[in-house]
Design a protein around this motif. Structure first.
Motif, PDB file in Angstrom:
ATOM      1  N   ALA A  51     -56.826 -27.328  26.968  1.00  0.00           N
ATOM      2  CA  ALA A  51     -56.950 -27.063  25.532  1.00  0.00           C
ATOM      3  C   ALA A  51     -55.613 -27.202  24.825  1.00  0.00           C
ATOM      4  CB  ALA A  51     -57.523 -25.664  25.318  1.00  0.00           C
ATOM      5  N   TRP A  52     -54.559 -26.725  25.460  1.00  0.00           N
ATOM      6  CA  TRP A  52     -53.206 -26.812  24.907  1.00  0.00           C
ATOM      7  C   TRP A  52     -52.809 -28.274  24.701  1.00  0.00           C
ATOM      8  CZ3 TRP A  52     -48.922 -23.153  27.134  1.00  0.00           C
ATOM      9  CH2 TRP A  52     -47.761 -23.270  26.378  1.00  0.00           C
ATOM     10  N   GLY A  53     -53.062 -29.084  25.728  1.00  0.00           N
ATOM     11  CA  GLY A  53     -52.730 -30.498  25.636  1.00  0.00           C
ATOM     12  C   GLY A  53     -53.514 -31.214  24.547  1.00  0.00           C
ATOM     13  N   LEU A  54     -54.787 -30.871  24.406  1.00  0.00           N
ATOM     14  CA  LEU A  54     -55.600 -31.499  23.363  1.00  0.00           C
ATOM     15  C   LEU A  54     -55.062 -31.171  21.976  1.00  0.00           C
ATOM     16  CD1 LEU A  54     -59.287 -31.085  24.615  1.00  0.00           C
ATOM     17  CD2 LEU A  54     -57.828 -33.120  24.691  1.00  0.00           C
ATOM     18  N   LEU A  55     -54.612 -29.938  21.783  1.00  0.00           N
ATOM     19  CA  LEU A  55     -54.070 -29.547  20.474  1.00  0.00           C
ATOM     20  C   LEU A  55     -52.818 -30.351  20.130  1.00  0.00           C
ATOM     21  CD1 LEU A  55     -54.509 -25.656  20.591  1.00  0.00           C
ATOM     22  CD2 LEU A  55     -55.768 -27.278  19.166  1.00  0.00           C
ATOM     23  N   LEU A  56     -52.024 -30.703  21.145  1.00  0.00           N
ATOM     24  CA  LEU A  56     -50.812 -31.472  20.897  1.00  0.00           C
ATOM     25  C   LEU A  56     -51.086 -32.967  20.771  1.00  0.00           C
ATOM     26  CD1 LEU A  56     -48.295 -29.668  23.292  1.00  0.00           C
ATOM     27  CD2 LEU A  56     -48.349 -29.560  20.807  1.00  0.00           C
ATOM     28  N   LEU A  72     -60.615 -42.226  23.196  1.00  0.00           N
ATOM     29  CA  LEU A  72     -61.210 -42.049  24.524  1.00  0.00           C
ATOM     30  C   LEU A  72     -60.190 -42.341  25.628  1.00  0.00           C
ATOM     31  CD1 LEU A  72     -64.757 -43.616  23.959  1.00  0.00           C
ATOM     32  CD2 LEU A  72     -64.174 -41.189  24.189  1.00  0.00           C
ATOM     33  N   VAL A  73     -59.367 -43.367  25.425  1.00  0.00           N
ATOM     34  CA  VAL A  73     -58.330 -43.687  26.420  1.00  0.00           C
ATOM     35  C   VAL A  73     -57.322 -42.542  26.516  1.00  0.00           C
ATOM     36  CG1 VAL A  73     -56.390 -45.217  26.932  1.00  0.00           C
ATOM     37  CG2 VAL A  73     -58.587 -46.177  26.227  1.00  0.00           C
ATOM     38  N   LEU A  74     -56.942 -42.000  25.363  1.00  0.00           N
ATOM     39  CA  LEU A  74     -56.004 -40.871  25.351  1.00  0.00           C
ATOM     40  C   LEU A  74     -56.582 -39.675  26.094  1.00  0.00           C
ATOM     41  CD1 LEU A  74     -53.347 -39.645  24.333  1.00  0.00           C
ATOM     42  CD2 LEU A  74     -54.526 -39.056  22.209  1.00  0.00           C
ATOM     43  N   LEU A  75     -57.857 -39.384  25.839  1.00  0.00           N
ATOM     44  CA  LEU A  75     -58.522 -38.270  26.516  1.00  0.00           C
ATOM     45  C   LEU A  75     -58.598 -38.511  28.018  1.00  0.00           C
ATOM     46  CD1 LEU A  75     -59.994 -35.568  26.134  1.00  0.00           C
ATOM     47  CD2 LEU A  75     -62.112 -36.862  25.813  1.00  0.00           C
ATOM     48  N   LEU A  76     -58.917 -39.747  28.396  1.00  0.00           N
ATOM     49  CA  LEU A  76     -59.016 -40.086  29.817  1.00  0.00           C
ATOM     50  C   LEU A  76     -57.659 -39.962  30.509  1.00  0.00           C
ATOM     51  CD1 LEU A  76     -60.558 -41.188  32.269  1.00  0.00           C
ATOM     52  CD2 LEU A  76     -60.078 -43.501  31.418  1.00  0.00           C
ATOM     53  N   LEU A  77     -56.605 -40.485  29.877  1.00  0.00           N
ATOM     54  CA  LEU A  77     -55.280 -40.439  30.496  1.00  0.00           C
ATOM     55  C   LEU A  77     -54.772 -39.004  30.616  1.00  0.00           C
ATOM     56  CD1 LEU A  77     -53.524 -43.504  28.812  1.00  0.00           C
ATOM     57  CD2 LEU A  77     -54.381 -43.317  31.150  1.00  0.00           C
ATOM     58  N   PHE A  78     -55.032 -38.188  29.603  1.00  0.00           N
ATOM     59  CA  PHE A  78     -54.599 -36.792  29.701  1.00  0.00           C
ATOM     60  C   PHE A  78     -55.363 -36.060  30.801  1.00  0.00           C
ATOM     61  CE2 PHE A  78     -55.212 -32.319  28.208  1.00  0.00           C
ATOM     62  CZ  PHE A  78     -53.963 -31.873  28.592  1.00  0.00           C
ATOM     63  N   SER A  79     -56.648 -36.349  30.927  1.00  0.00           N
ATOM     64  CA  SER A  79     -57.434 -35.729  32.004  1.00  0.00           C
ATOM     65  C   SER A  79     -56.891 -36.150  33.362  1.00  0.00           C
ATOM     66  CB  SER A  79     -58.906 -36.129  31.872  1.00  0.00           C
ATOM     67  OG  SER A  79     -59.441 -35.682  30.641  1.00  0.00           O
ATOM     68  N   MET A  80     -56.511 -37.408  33.477  1.00  0.00           N
ATOM     69  CA  MET A  80     -55.929 -37.888  34.735  1.00  0.00           C
ATOM     70  C   MET A  80     -54.603 -37.193  35.018  1.00  0.00           C
ATOM     71  SD  MET A  80     -56.734 -41.973  34.395  1.00  0.00           S
ATOM     72  CE  MET A  80     -55.640 -42.361  35.768  1.00  0.00           C
ATOM     73  N   ALA A  81     -53.775 -37.028  33.978  1.00  0.00           N
ATOM     74  CA  ALA A  81     -52.484 -36.369  34.162  1.00  0.00           C
ATOM     75  C   ALA A  81     -52.666 -34.934  34.635  1.00  0.00           C
ATOM     76  CB  ALA A  81     -51.688 -36.409  32.861  1.00  0.00           C
ATOM     77  N   LEU A  82     -53.536 -34.195  33.960  1.00  0.00           N
ATOM     78  CA  LEU A  82     -53.747 -32.800  34.343  1.00  0.00           C
ATOM     79  C   LEU A  82     -54.417 -32.705  35.708  1.00  0.00           C
ATOM     80  CD1 LEU A  82     -53.341 -29.926  33.375  1.00  0.00           C
ATOM     81  CD2 LEU A  82     -55.583 -30.018  32.279  1.00  0.00           C
ATOM     82  N   GLY A  83     -55.315 -33.646  35.993  1.00  0.00           N
ATOM     83  CA  GLY A  83     -55.939 -33.659  37.316  1.00  0.00           C
ATOM     84  C   GLY A  83     -54.924 -33.885  38.423  1.00  0.00           C
ATOM     85  N   ALA A  84     -53.991 -34.805  38.198  1.00  0.00           N
ATOM     86  CA  ALA A  84     -52.957 -35.059  39.202  1.00  0.00           C
ATOM     87  C   ALA A  84     -52.043 -33.856  39.373  1.00  0.00           C
ATOM     88  CB  ALA A  84     -52.143 -36.287  38.799  1.00  0.00           C
ATOM     89  N   GLY A 212     -48.527 -37.306  37.708  1.00  0.00           N
ATOM     90  CA  GLY A 212     -49.215 -36.590  36.632  1.00  0.00           C
ATOM     91  C   GLY A 212     -48.251 -36.092  35.573  1.00  0.00           C
ATOM     92  N   ALA A 213     -47.105 -35.550  36.006  1.00  0.00           N
ATOM     93  CA  ALA A 213     -46.118 -35.041  35.046  1.00  0.00           C
ATOM     94  C   ALA A 213     -45.505 -36.167  34.231  1.00  0.00           C
ATOM     95  CB  ALA A 213     -45.026 -34.274  35.792  1.00  0.00           C
ATOM     96  N   ILE A 214     -45.222 -37.307  34.888  1.00  0.00           N
ATOM     97  CA  ILE A 214     -44.665 -38.450  34.163  1.00  0.00           C
ATOM     98  C   ILE A 214     -45.653 -38.970  33.128  1.00  0.00           C
ATOM     99  CG2 ILE A 214     -43.918 -40.847  34.432  1.00  0.00           C
ATOM    100  CD1 ILE A 214     -42.738 -40.029  37.152  1.00  0.00           C
ATOM    101  N   LEU A 215     -46.930 -39.026  33.505  1.00  0.00           N
ATOM    102  CA  LEU A 215     -47.954 -39.479  32.567  1.00  0.00           C
ATOM    103  C   LEU A 215     -48.086 -38.523  31.393  1.00  0.00           C
ATOM    104  CD1 LEU A 215     -50.194 -41.399  31.737  1.00  0.00           C
ATOM    105  CD2 LEU A 215     -51.739 -40.196  33.315  1.00  0.00           C
ATOM    106  N   LEU A 220     -47.091 -37.456  25.510  1.00  0.00           N
ATOM    107  CA  LEU A 220     -46.471 -36.667  24.444  1.00  0.00           C
ATOM    108  C   LEU A 220     -45.470 -37.516  23.660  1.00  0.00           C
ATOM    109  CD1 LEU A 220     -45.932 -33.303  26.367  1.00  0.00           C
ATOM    110  CD2 LEU A 220     -47.585 -33.726  24.537  1.00  0.00           C
ATOM    111  N   LEU A 221     -44.702 -38.318  24.368  1.00  0.00           N
ATOM    112  CA  LEU A 221     -43.766 -39.211  23.688  1.00  0.00           C
ATOM    113  C   LEU A 221     -44.502 -40.183  22.771  1.00  0.00           C
ATOM    114  CD1 LEU A 221     -41.269 -40.138  26.559  1.00  0.00           C
ATOM    115  CD2 LEU A 221     -40.760 -38.737  24.572  1.00  0.00           C
TER     116      LEU A 221
END
Length: 404
Positions: A51-56, A72-84, A212-215, A220-221
């Motif tokens: 939720a925090w990541g989505l707000l940012l 959708l790509v942004l949502l998918l990539l963030f999900s992948m980052a948090l999953g990793a 995951g952290a790099i992604l 964010l950048l």
């Protein structure tokens, strides 16, 4: 000090910079700490981070502006980052303690005898070997007939537990005192609990977390309108930066030695040397037990230390500068956070690692380039690993770290 303009374009305002820095830190540290509490706390922490990541990242802003695919790509990539970042906590191997107790050192006074230090149990964890056999308040006097050291009984007790049975499941006989009455209890220990890096495939989990952290940092950048240059990653002068990694590596060892001397002095003064040695031995043994060759470890360190430098120097230092208003303050706070992330290596290791973080941070803000720092960090870890591997193969590791 020359302040390069390359890190400053599109720097977010103070509030957003703080929120982004906190998200990266919590995403790296929070899952592992909540995982030890169980699946439900881990799920709650993961949901909060999501939720925090989505707000940012605000994918709905792209959706409303007619860029549904980008959203959708942004949502998918963030999900992948948090999953990793959380995968190892959900799917990795979680070893249990051999005995399942916590303890403290207390003074035991017997009639006509001088007081001596013994180990008193403060907690017995349910479902583990000690459950039902040992109780809170039990005082451990001897292990397998050997009285515990009177100078540091806790350290001696930990050593007995760790080394019993050569790491295999085994029965352990404990002489205890319960409510003033001596007793003998036999506990069946589980297999030795190795440090996290020694677990099966743990290096792969560590590399996955790094990706995951790099992604996450990249997303964010991108949302802030920034790019690799704002991390100190630029193509111009790359060869020179990599060559500069050699003197930066030498400086890393100098900083490490300079920090180690006073830290060792205070450790001896506070009587932490024995416990610190035990913690360092666990980490050193865990590293060599990964079974990795030096080239394989070096390849892993390129990714792992690359993530640490991107996150703690390239990303956090400029964000903290936006919050604190000064580069030096940003370096110090980032170094402290970096040190706290290595608490598993021992209390004194936190200060040593913080000192290295400060050195890396100073090089970064004077150069405003990251490659030399990334190379020095990877080289430092790899050379230390090669040295520990040589010590282990020569038999010196056990001799050097096994002294009481």
């Amino acid at each position: 000090m020359r302040i390069s303009a390359q890190l400053l374009p599109n720097t977010p305002p103070r509030g957003r910079a703080l929120a982004e820095a906190a998200l990266v830190l919590f995403s790296v540290f929070l899952p592992a700490n909540f995982a030890v509490l169980g699946r439900a706390p881990l799920l709650a922490a993961t949901c909060i981070l999501f939720a925090w990541g989505l707000l940012l990242l605000r994918p709905w802003a792209d959706w409303r502006s007619g860029h549904a695919g980008r959203a959708l790509v942004l949502l998918l990539l963030f999900s992948m980052a948090l999953g990793a970042l959380t995968a190892s906590e959900w799917f990795g191997e979680a070893p249990s303690p051999r005995l399942g107790v916590t303890h403290q050192s207390v003074s035991l006074q017997r009639d006509g005898q001088p007081a001596r230090e013994v180990v008193e149990l403060t907690r017995v964890l349910p479902g583990l070997p000690a459950d039902g056999l040992l109780e809170v308040g039990d005082r451990i006097l001897a292990v397998d007939g050997q009285p515990l050291s009177s100078s540091d009984p806790e350290l001696d007790f930990q050593k007995h537990i760790r080394e019993a049975g050569g790491g295999n499941s085994t029965a352990l006989r404990l002489d205890i005192e319960r409510e003033g009455e001596p007793r003998e209890v036999t506990v069946q220990l589980g297999p030795a609990r190795k440090a996290g890096l020694a677990r099966s495939g743990a290096i792969l989990w560590l590399c996955l977390r790094a990706l995951g952290a790099i992604l996450l940092v990249a997303l964010l950048l991108w949302r802030d309108g920034q790019g690799p240059a704002q991390l100190g990653l630029v193509r111009d002068g790359l060869g020179r930066e990599l060559l500069l990694g050699i003197p930066v590596t030498l400086g890393t060892y100098a900083a490490h030695i300079a920090a180690s001397v006073p830290i060792a002095f205070f450790g001896a003064l506070l009587k932490l040397a024995g416990k610190e040695t035990l913690a360092r031995k666990e980490v050193a043994t865990a590293l060599v037990e990964t079974g990795l060759s030096v080239p394989a470890f070096a390849a892993a360190m390129v990714l792992v230390t690359g993530f640490e430098e991107i996150a703690f120097r390239g990303f956090l230092v400029p964000r903290l500068r936006a919050v604190l208003g000064h580069w030096y303050a940003a370096v110090v706070v980032s170094a402290v956070l970096f040190g706290l992330g290595h608490f598993y290596q021992g209390t004194l290791a936190v200060f040593q690692t913080a000192a290295l973080g400060a050195w890396f941070g100073l090089v970064f803000i004077y150069r405003f380039r990251l490659p030399s720092v990334m190379l020095a960090h990877a080289a430092f870890n790899t050379l230390n690993f090669a040295f520990m591997l040589w010590l282990q193969r020569s038999g010196l590791l056990e001799k050097l770290t096994g002294q009481q």
